[in-house]
Design an enzyme around this catalytic site. Structure first.
Site, mmCIF file in Angstrom:
data_model
loop_
_atom_site.group_PDB
_atom_site.id
_atom_site.type_symbol
_atom_site.label_atom_id
_atom_site.label_comp_id
_atom_site.label_asym_id
_atom_site.label_seq_id
_atom_site.Cartn_x
_atom_site.Cartn_y
_atom_site.Cartn_z
ATOM 1 N N HIS A 72 -0.904 10.427 6.517
ATOM 2 C CA HIS A 72 -1.941 9.411 6.400
ATOM 3 C C HIS A 72 -2.262 8.857 7.778
ATOM 4 O O HIS A 72 -1.398 8.328 8.458
ATOM 5 C CB HIS A 72 -1.482 8.291 5.456
ATOM 6 C CG HIS A 72 -1.682 8.653 4.027
ATOM 7 N ND1 HIS A 72 -2.243 7.821 3.112
ATOM 8 C CD2 HIS A 72 -1.422 9.803 3.372
ATOM 9 C CE1 HIS A 72 -2.321 8.439 1.947
ATOM 10 N NE2 HIS A 72 -1.814 9.639 2.081
ATOM 11 N N TYR A 200 -4.785 -1.592 0.104
ATOM 12 C CA TYR A 200 -4.117 -2.870 -0.131
ATOM 13 C C TYR A 200 -5.218 -3.877 -0.438
ATOM 14 O O TYR A 200 -6.038 -4.162 0.444
ATOM 15 C CB TYR A 200 -3.356 -3.324 1.116
ATOM 16 C CG TYR A 200 -2.121 -2.486 1.442
ATOM 17 C CD1 TYR A 200 -0.869 -2.898 1.012
ATOM 18 C CD2 TYR A 200 -2.210 -1.313 2.179
ATOM 19 C CE1 TYR A 200 0.271 -2.158 1.310
ATOM 20 C CE2 TYR A 200 -1.071 -0.562 2.487
ATOM 21 C CZ TYR A 200 0.169 -0.997 2.035
ATOM 22 O OH TYR A 200 1.288 -0.267 2.330
ATOM 23 N N PRO A 292 7.788 -5.343 -0.596
ATOM 24 C CA PRO A 292 7.296 -3.972 -0.344
ATOM 25 C C PRO A 292 5.929 -3.889 0.340
ATOM 26 O O PRO A 292 5.493 -2.790 0.690
ATOM 27 C CB PRO A 292 7.251 -3.353 -1.746
ATOM 28 C CG PRO A 292 7.223 -4.498 -2.687
ATOM 29 C CD PRO A 292 7.900 -5.641 -2.030
ATOM 30 N N LYS A 296 8.264 -1.261 4.380
ATOM 31 C CA LYS A 296 9.261 -1.236 5.457
ATOM 32 C C LYS A 296 10.714 -1.088 4.987
ATOM 33 O O LYS A 296 11.611 -0.877 5.802
ATOM 34 C CB LYS A 296 9.151 -2.518 6.301
ATOM 35 C CG LYS A 296 7.920 -2.550 7.176
ATOM 36 C CD LYS A 296 8.071 -1.625 8.370
ATOM 37 C CE LYS A 296 6.766 -1.223 8.990
ATOM 38 N NZ LYS A 296 6.264 0.089 8.647
ATOM 39 N N TYR A 384 2.667 -1.046 11.163
ATOM 40 C CA TYR A 384 2.608 -0.230 9.944
ATOM 41 C C TYR A 384 3.191 1.168 10.185
ATOM 42 O O TYR A 384 3.952 1.669 9.357
ATOM 43 C CB TYR A 384 1.164 -0.133 9.426
ATOM 44 C CG TYR A 384 1.110 0.371 8.005
ATOM 45 C CD1 TYR A 384 1.228 -0.516 6.935
ATOM 46 C CD2 TYR A 384 0.977 1.728 7.727
ATOM 47 C CE1 TYR A 384 1.213 -0.053 5.621
ATOM 48 C CE2 TYR A 384 0.968 2.189 6.426
ATOM 49 C CZ TYR A 384 1.081 1.299 5.377
ATOM 50 O OH TYR A 384 1.073 1.767 4.078
HETATM 51 P P1 RFL Z 1 19.672 1.558 -2.409
HETATM 52 O O1 RFL Z 1 18.538 2.527 -2.604
HETATM 53 O O2 RFL Z 1 19.692 0.330 -3.248
HETATM 54 O O3 RFL Z 1 21.017 2.381 -2.638
HETATM 55 C C1 RFL Z 1 22.274 1.743 -2.731
HETATM 56 C C2 RFL Z 1 23.204 2.603 -3.556
HETATM 57 O O4 RFL Z 1 24.483 1.968 -3.629
HETATM 58 C C3 RFL Z 1 24.969 2.055 -4.963
HETATM 59 N N1 RFL Z 1 25.933 0.965 -5.177
HETATM 60 C C4 RFL Z 1 27.259 1.129 -5.181
HETATM 61 N N2 RFL Z 1 28.018 2.205 -5.022
HETATM 62 C C5 RFL Z 1 29.367 2.043 -5.070
HETATM 63 N N3 RFL Z 1 29.981 0.853 -5.303
HETATM 64 C C6 RFL Z 1 29.237 -0.268 -5.471
HETATM 65 N N4 RFL Z 1 29.821 -1.432 -5.673
HETATM 66 C C7 RFL Z 1 27.816 -0.157 -5.402
HETATM 67 N N5 RFL Z 1 26.805 -1.029 -5.515
HETATM 68 C C8 RFL Z 1 25.670 -0.344 -5.387
HETATM 69 C C9 RFL Z 1 23.715 1.977 -5.825
HETATM 70 O O5 RFL Z 1 23.917 2.549 -7.102
HETATM 71 C C10 RFL Z 1 22.717 2.777 -4.985
HETATM 72 O O6 RFL Z 1 22.706 4.138 -5.328
HETATM 73 O O7 RFL Z 1 19.790 1.073 -0.888
HETATM 74 P P2 RFL Z 1 19.513 1.901 0.476
HETATM 75 O O8 RFL Z 1 20.169 3.254 0.418
HETATM 76 O O9 RFL Z 1 19.824 0.973 1.575
HETATM 77 O O10 RFL Z 1 17.938 2.212 0.449
HETATM 78 C C11 RFL Z 1 16.996 1.176 0.542
HETATM 79 C C12 RFL Z 1 15.694 1.566 -0.174
HETATM 80 O O11 RFL Z 1 16.015 2.019 -1.482
HETATM 81 C C13 RFL Z 1 14.706 0.393 -0.251
HETATM 82 O O12 RFL Z 1 14.693 -0.325 0.960
HETATM 83 C C14 RFL Z 1 13.263 0.861 -0.529
HETATM 84 O O13 RFL Z 1 13.155 1.471 -1.789
HETATM 85 C C15 RFL Z 1 12.276 -0.314 -0.455
HETATM 86 N N6 RFL Z 1 10.890 0.063 -0.806
HETATM 87 C C16 RFL Z 1 10.065 0.673 0.126
HETATM 88 N N7 RFL Z 1 10.542 0.991 1.356
HETATM 89 C C17 RFL Z 1 9.754 1.650 2.259
HETATM 90 O O14 RFL Z 1 10.225 1.917 3.382
HETATM 91 N N8 RFL Z 1 8.455 2.048 1.957
HETATM 92 C C18 RFL Z 1 7.901 1.775 0.737
HETATM 93 O O15 RFL Z 1 6.779 2.197 0.487
HETATM 94 C C19 RFL Z 1 8.704 1.031 -0.214
HETATM 95 N N9 RFL Z 1 8.214 0.747 -1.430
HETATM 96 C C20 RFL Z 1 10.366 -0.233 -2.068
HETATM 97 C C21 RFL Z 1 9.006 0.114 -2.363
HETATM 98 C C22 RFL Z 1 11.161 -0.848 -3.057
HETATM 99 C C23 RFL Z 1 10.628 -1.140 -4.289
HETATM 100 N N10 RFL Z 1 11.480 -1.764 -5.255
HETATM 101 C C24 RFL Z 1 11.637 -1.300 -6.580
HETATM 102 C C25 RFL Z 1 12.446 -2.749 -4.826
HETATM 103 C C26 RFL Z 1 8.454 -0.168 -3.587
HETATM 104 C C27 RFL Z 1 9.244 -0.829 -4.547
HETATM 105 C C28 RFL Z 1 8.575 -1.168 -5.864
HETATM 106 C C1 PHB Z 2 4.478 3.145 -2.875
HETATM 107 O O1 PHB Z 2 3.761 4.160 -2.858
HETATM 108 O O2 PHB Z 2 5.376 2.993 -3.713
HETATM 109 C C2 PHB Z 2 4.235 2.075 -1.871
HETATM 110 C C3 PHB Z 2 3.356 2.305 -0.827
HETATM 111 C C4 PHB Z 2 3.119 1.307 0.103
HETATM 112 C C5 PHB Z 2 3.770 0.105 -0.014
HETATM 113 C C6 PHB Z 2 4.683 -0.124 -1.044
HETATM 114 C C7 PHB Z 2 4.913 0.871 -1.981
HETATM 115 O O3 PHB Z 2 3.517 -0.873 0.896
#
Ligand code: RFL
Ligand code: PHB
Length: 389
Positions: A72, A200, A292, A296, A384
């Site tokens: 993108h 957005y 989100p 980041k 971004y």
């Molecule tokens: P995770 O993914 O939460 O993984 C942590 C893992 O640890 C396990 N765990 C344990 N294991 C052993 N013992 C315990 N006591 C434990 N407690 C927990 C869990 O089961 C899990 O498997 O953290 P990690 O690896 O640091 O990764 C972080 C990312 O997942 C998170 O920052 C992103 O998903 C955030 N996010 C986005 N980030 C971006 O960079 N770009 C995006 O477009 C973006 N969109 C989003 C998002 C997060 C969202 N939600 C649902 C919060 C969109 C959404 C909707």
């Molecule tokens: C996504 O595709 O899940 C997404 C993209 C951009 C964002 C957050 C989530 O800022």
């Protein structure tokens, strides 16, 4: 069991760290609370910075991303009848790749299995011991038996609800938090994305985001109340609300269909300082959360992994502990900038329940400045696509 680095959490942070360490001849074991299928069923991030893409390549997991990721070159910010198109190349020599976190995690698991990486699923009662000593260890339950891992270092990659962060004593740990008075209701649908770029959108009815996973898989979000429930939203109600919030032209060509996933995420900014305590190092959501809006979260997790893995390699290869000692300071410097950007985008684009007419005017002035100022657009573009590591 004995290993060099014990990693708590088999999400993207833990898997990426383990894979990068293995490439550098450093042994690790991952402990994951859930099953692999559960980890792979979570729909989360979609936008990857180049820094993360490069790390995946370095970890030997970048081939499918290179083949299937969608580059993108810009993004669109929409404010009712005003659209601001930001072309990254006008401001910065970089772009982003759209590729789901689910796919990143799948690629990392495949590489982990192919490299005979060690991981235990469904672990319980994980406890960290002697993190301030040179011989830390972890105790846990798996398959009904009590187990122990002795190690040199512990990486806390266990997300926001993990155990690692709380192992740092409360008189050492300082937590900074802002909880936003709304959430995001997201759906995934097997329909073509409404636009080539992410949109957005800020509207009087609240925020909306049009995103995607591939040519026939779309991801859409709408701002919802903090206490809203997925059950309150039929697919029809979601599509109707989305159309009210996005540019008219997009609403007219939006292809709707049944949702294949629907969930609500709360929005929070959170940072824990310090990110290390003795030989325990926090990475990713274990140490910080961003709303989100700026995409980041996963990207900031990856920058932590970058600093930690290089510091560990420096320690094992050269006996040099200096980067490990500075890990928290180095990681936090970048974390706070990602926090600032995510908070700014969230504040700019959402309607707040207690927003005064003055607050609304401030948002409008900021939007007008962004529309007319190349410098302001440049700041957005730089953040971004991701600040340098
Ligand atoms: P995770 O993914 O939460 O993984 C942590 C893992 O640890 C396990 N765990 C344990 N294991 C052993 N013992 C315990 N006591 C434990 N407690 C927990 C869990 O089961 C899990 O498997 O953290 P990690 O690896 O640091 O990764 C972080 C990312 O997942 C998170 O920052 C992103 O998903 C955030 N996010 C986005 N980030 C971006 O960079 N770009 C995006 O477009 C973006 N969109 C989003 C998002 C997060 C969202 N939600 C649902 C919060 C969109 C959404 C909707
Ligand atoms: C996504 O595709 O899940 C997404 C993209 C951009 C964002 C957050 C989530 O800022």
């Amino acid at each position: 069991m004995k290993t060099q680095v014990a990693i708590i959490g088999g999400g993207p942070s833990g898997l990426l760290l383990s894979q990068l360490l293995r490439k550098n001849g450093i042994d690790s074991v991952i402990l994951e609370r859930q099953t692999k299928d559960h980890v792979l069923s979570r729909i989360r991030a979609g936008v990857l910075e180049r820094g993360l893409a490069a790390l995946l390549k370095e970890a030997g997991c970048g081939a499918r991303l290179e083949r299937e990721g969608f580059i993108h070159k810009g993004t669109v910010l929409s404010f009712e009848d005003t659209q601001i198109g930001i072309t990254f190349a006008d401001h910065v020599d970089a772009d982003v790749v759209v590729y789901g976190q689910t796919e990143v995690t799948r690629d990392l698991y495949e590489a982990h299995t192919a490299g005979n990486g060690k991981i235990e699923f469904k672990v319980k009662d994980v406890e960290i011991h002697d993190a301030k000593s040179e011989t830390p260890y972890i105790t846990y339950m798996a398959e009904g038996s009590a187990r122990r891992i002795d190690c040199d270092f512990i990486a806390g990659c266990d997300g926001f609800h993990g155990v690692s962060r709380n192992t740092i004593p409360s008189n050492v740990r300082e937590e900074f938090e802002k909880v936003y008075p709304f959430g995001w209701l997201g759906i995934l649908s097997e329909t073509p994305p409404v636009d080539d770029e992410l949109i957005y959108a800020s509207s009087p009815h609240g925020f909306a985001l049009c995103s995607m996973r591939n040519a026939n898989l779309s991801r859409y979000y709408i701002q919802c109340d903090s206490d809203d429930k997925v059950e309150n939203w039929s697919d029809d109600a979601f599509w109707k609300e989305l159309k009210r919030r996005i540019p008219q032209e997009a609403a007219q060509k939006l292809v709707t269909g049944p949702s294949i996933e629907k969930s609500i995420a709360p929005l929070r900014s959170f940072v824990c300082e310090p990110m290390q305590w003795g030989r325990l190092f926090l990475c990713g959501d274990a140490a910080h959360i961003v709303p989100p809006t700026g995409a980041k979260g996963l990207n900031t997790a990856a920058s932590d992994v970058n600093y930690l893995y290089r510091a560990l390699v420096q320690f094992y290869n050269k006996g040099d502990e200096s980067s490990l000692k500075k890990y928290s300071e180095t990681a936090l410097a970048r974390v706070w900038k990602a926090e600032r950007f995510s908070w700014w985008m969230t504040s700019l684009l959402h309607r707040f329940p207690d927003q005064s007419p003055f607050d609304l005017k401030m948002q409008q002035a900021e939007i007008e400045f962004l529309r007319t100022s190349t410098a302001a657009q440049s700041v957005l573009a730089q953040n971004y696509v991701g600040l340098p590591y």
